[in-house]
Write a protein that holds these residues in place. Structure first.
Motif, mmCIF file in Angstrom:
data_model
loop_
_atom_site.group_PDB
_atom_site.id
_atom_site.type_symbol
_atom_site.label_atom_id
_atom_site.label_comp_id
_atom_site.label_asym_id
_atom_site.label_seq_id
_atom_site.Cartn_x
_atom_site.Cartn_y
_atom_site.Cartn_z
ATOM 1 N N LEU A 1 -10.037 22.189 -6.916
ATOM 2 C CA LEU A 1 -8.777 22.645 -6.326
ATOM 3 C C LEU A 1 -7.776 21.500 -6.230
ATOM 4 O O LEU A 1 -6.596 21.652 -6.574
ATOM 5 N N ILE A 2 -8.227 20.328 -5.780
ATOM 6 C CA ILE A 2 -7.323 19.196 -5.600
ATOM 7 C C ILE A 2 -6.761 18.725 -6.940
ATOM 8 O O ILE A 2 -5.597 18.317 -7.028
ATOM 9 N N SER A 3 -7.560 18.813 -7.991
ATOM 10 C CA SER A 3 -7.071 18.383 -9.300
ATOM 11 C C SER A 3 -5.943 19.274 -9.802
ATOM 12 O O SER A 3 -5.173 18.875 -10.670
ATOM 13 N N SER A 4 -5.813 20.482 -9.232
ATOM 14 C CA SER A 4 -4.742 21.400 -9.645
ATOM 15 C C SER A 4 -3.859 21.790 -8.462
ATOM 16 O O SER A 4 -3.254 22.855 -8.452
ATOM 17 N N ILE A 5 -3.789 20.907 -7.466
ATOM 18 C CA ILE A 5 -3.104 21.246 -6.220
ATOM 19 C C ILE A 5 -1.636 21.605 -6.431
ATOM 20 O O ILE A 5 -1.079 22.452 -5.738
ATOM 21 N N GLU A 6 -1.004 20.983 -7.418
ATOM 22 C CA GLU A 6 0.428 21.221 -7.620
ATOM 23 C C GLU A 6 0.730 22.611 -8.165
ATOM 24 O O GLU A 6 1.886 23.015 -8.237
ATOM 25 N N GLU A 7 -0.311 23.354 -8.533
ATOM 26 C CA GLU A 7 -0.124 24.731 -8.957
ATOM 27 C C GLU A 7 0.046 25.670 -7.761
ATOM 28 O O GLU A 7 0.391 26.840 -7.923
ATOM 29 N N HIS A 8 -0.207 25.161 -6.569
ATOM 30 C CA HIS A 8 -0.122 25.963 -5.359
ATOM 31 C C HIS A 8 1.225 25.716 -4.668
ATOM 32 O O HIS A 8 2.098 25.048 -5.207
ATOM 33 N N ASP A 9 1.397 26.268 -3.470
ATOM 34 C CA ASP A 9 2.704 26.252 -2.807
ATOM 35 C C ASP A 9 2.871 24.989 -1.961
ATOM 36 O O ASP A 9 2.149 24.778 -0.983
ATOM 37 N N VAL B 1 0.868 -1.172 0.000
ATOM 38 C CA VAL B 1 0.000 0.000 0.000
ATOM 39 C C VAL B 1 0.910 1.229 0.000
ATOM 40 O O VAL B 1 1.945 1.250 0.684
ATOM 41 N N THR B 2 0.555 2.224 -0.794
ATOM 42 C CA THR B 2 1.340 3.450 -0.891
ATOM 43 C C THR B 2 0.517 4.615 -0.374
ATOM 44 O O THR B 2 -0.639 4.797 -0.774
ATOM 45 N N LEU B 3 1.115 5.386 0.544
ATOM 46 C CA LEU B 3 0.491 6.602 1.055
ATOM 47 C C LEU B 3 1.112 7.804 0.365
ATOM 48 O O LEU B 3 2.322 7.851 0.144
ATOM 49 N N HIS B 4 0.292 8.783 0.039
ATOM 50 C CA HIS B 4 0.762 10.025 -0.584
ATOM 51 C C HIS B 4 0.236 11.178 0.258
ATOM 52 O O HIS B 4 -0.978 11.417 0.295
ATOM 53 N N VAL B 5 1.113 11.864 0.965
ATOM 54 C CA VAL B 5 0.709 12.993 1.801
ATOM 55 C C VAL B 5 1.009 14.291 1.071
ATOM 56 O O VAL B 5 2.107 14.496 0.553
ATOM 57 N N GLN B 6 0.001 15.159 0.993
ATOM 58 C CA GLN B 6 0.139 16.463 0.355
ATOM 59 C C GLN B 6 -0.341 17.546 1.309
ATOM 60 O O GLN B 6 -1.508 17.563 1.704
ATOM 61 N N VAL B 7 0.584 18.422 1.689
ATOM 62 C CA VAL B 7 0.264 19.573 2.530
ATOM 63 C C VAL B 7 0.651 20.811 1.721
ATOM 64 O O VAL B 7 1.824 20.994 1.395
ATOM 65 N N TYR B 8 -0.333 21.623 1.397
ATOM 66 C CA TYR B 8 -0.106 22.771 0.515
ATOM 67 C C TYR B 8 -0.689 24.048 1.118
ATOM 68 O O TYR B 8 -1.694 24.005 1.847
ATOM 69 N N ASP B 9 -0.045 25.164 0.792
ATOM 70 C CA ASP B 9 -0.610 26.483 1.044
ATOM 71 C C ASP B 9 -1.356 26.894 -0.215
ATOM 72 O O ASP B 9 -0.772 26.946 -1.300
ATOM 73 N N ILE B 10 -2.652 27.178 -0.068
ATOM 74 C CA ILE B 10 -3.482 27.506 -1.214
ATOM 75 C C ILE B 10 -3.329 28.986 -1.550
ATOM 76 O O ILE B 10 -3.550 29.856 -0.710
ATOM 77 N N ASP B 11 -2.942 29.261 -2.779
ATOM 78 C CA ASP B 11 -2.815 30.652 -3.223
ATOM 79 C C ASP B 11 -4.168 31.345 -3.161
ATOM 80 O O ASP B 11 -5.209 30.728 -3.402
ATOM 81 N N ASP B 12 -4.136 32.629 -2.876
ATOM 82 C CA ASP B 12 -5.361 33.392 -2.630
ATOM 83 C C ASP B 12 -6.023 33.809 -3.938
ATOM 84 O O ASP B 12 -6.193 34.993 -4.228
#
Length: 323
Positions: A165-173, A112-123
């Motif tokens: 938002l999640i589908s484009s999460i990598e566009e954020h910080d 099983v693979t876990l993927h943790v994503q913690v992002y600051d969402i641009d305003d």
């Protein structure tokens, strides 16, 4: 990740095939603010806001925390834990919408693979309002399993916005974006072993013997000084050798997995329609077995038509082995 993960720890239990376990996100610690970090104008705006509000908003994030999990060749399924505007840094976070990431009562894969994503969402203008209204996600299956959102007739606007938002999460910080793969195999083969216990996923790679310990309150401390570790951000997961004990959870999880497969997120190479067909075949067989039980319970009160239907069902090769 804890040192020594390539062998079974004395206090841990190895997870084997057909085993039962669940994974929870327990804590997240963020030590950096990304608000305005790469934008001079935004940085100046934050300074002015800090003066007006009497607090330093430069030490905050509009924080989004997401876990993804993948077992074997199944698609990745995402789970939203947290969304909060102006969250101060250097605080231990545990007040998640849901802590549960995944649960299995009969595990049939090798890893099983876990993927943790913690992002600051641009305003951005298009995300401002639903970030402010994020509290409505608590208990909302369409929000905490975003892939379900388009199929829920009464899905909230917040959940719908979050899915986009999640589908484009990598566009954020990015604050943390790491994978942790846990495998069923022999010890000392270089793999991280699937076993019960606490797992720490750091923002960056640390020395194997970094002089760190996990205290009873689920915080990382320096072993010698007992001072809190604040050198980087991290997330803590717990694996328990039991199921989640939430009646609807496993169904919601399977629905989310199926929808993810239909969206083409799987890695098996099979066409998405194959997974849908396989699911519907199982559902159809179950409904037929249930109908057999209903008719058998009626005994001599069955009509001729019902007797004929029962005979046809009993002769169906797809369910005969289960009768």
């Amino acid at each position: 990740m804890a040192p020594g993960a390539t062998r079974y720890q004395p206090a841990s239990t190895a997870i084997q095939k057909s085993g039962m376990f669940c994974i929870d996100m327990r804590r997240v610690f963020v030590n950096i603010s990304m608000d305005g970090k790469n934008d001079r104008i935004e940085h100046l705006k934050n300074m002015v806001t800090s003066i007006i509000q009497g607090k330093d908003v430069r030490n905050t994030n509009d924080l989004l925390i997401v876990s993804g999990f993948q077992s074997g060749m199944s698609p990745i399924v995402q789970r939203v834990h947290y969304l909060m505007k102006d969250k101060p840094i250097n605080e231990m976070l545990s007040d998640f919408y849901k802590t549960l990431v995944c649960s299995f009562t009969d595990f049939q894969d090798n890893h099983v693979t876990l993927h943790v994503q913690v992002y600051d969402i641009d305003d951005h203008e298009d995300v401002k309002e639903f970030v402010k209204s994020a509290s409505s996600l608590a208990g909302n299956v369409a929000g905490t399993f975003p892939v379900i959102t388009p199929y829920v007739a009464m899905g909230s606007a917040v959940a719908t916005g979050l899915a986009g938002l999640i589908s484009s999460i990598e566009e954020h910080d990015k604050i943390i974006d790491q994978n942790l793969r846990l495998t069923i195999t022999r010890e000392k083969t270089g793999y991280n072993l699937l076993q019960t216990g606490h797992w720490v996923c750091f923002e960056k790679e640390l020395p194997e013997d970094g002089g760190l310990v996990l205290d009873p309150h689920m915080a990382i401390l320096h072993k010698d000084s007992k001072e809190p570790f604040v050198d980087c951000s991290y997330a803590i997961y717990t694996i328990r050798g039991e199921d989640a004990a939430e009646p609807d959870w496993e169904i919601d999880q399977k629905v989310a997995k199926l929808l993810s497969e239909l969206e083409g997120k799987g890695n098996s190479g099979r066409a998405p329609v194959d997974f849908l067909r396989e699911t519907m075949e199982g559902y159809t067989a179950f409904k037929k077995l249930k109908r057999v039980q209903q008719l058998e319970r009626k005994g001599g009160a069955r009509t001729p038509e019902e007797d004929a239907l029962l005979a046809r069902l009993r002769a169906d090769d797809r369910i005969a082995q289960f009768l």
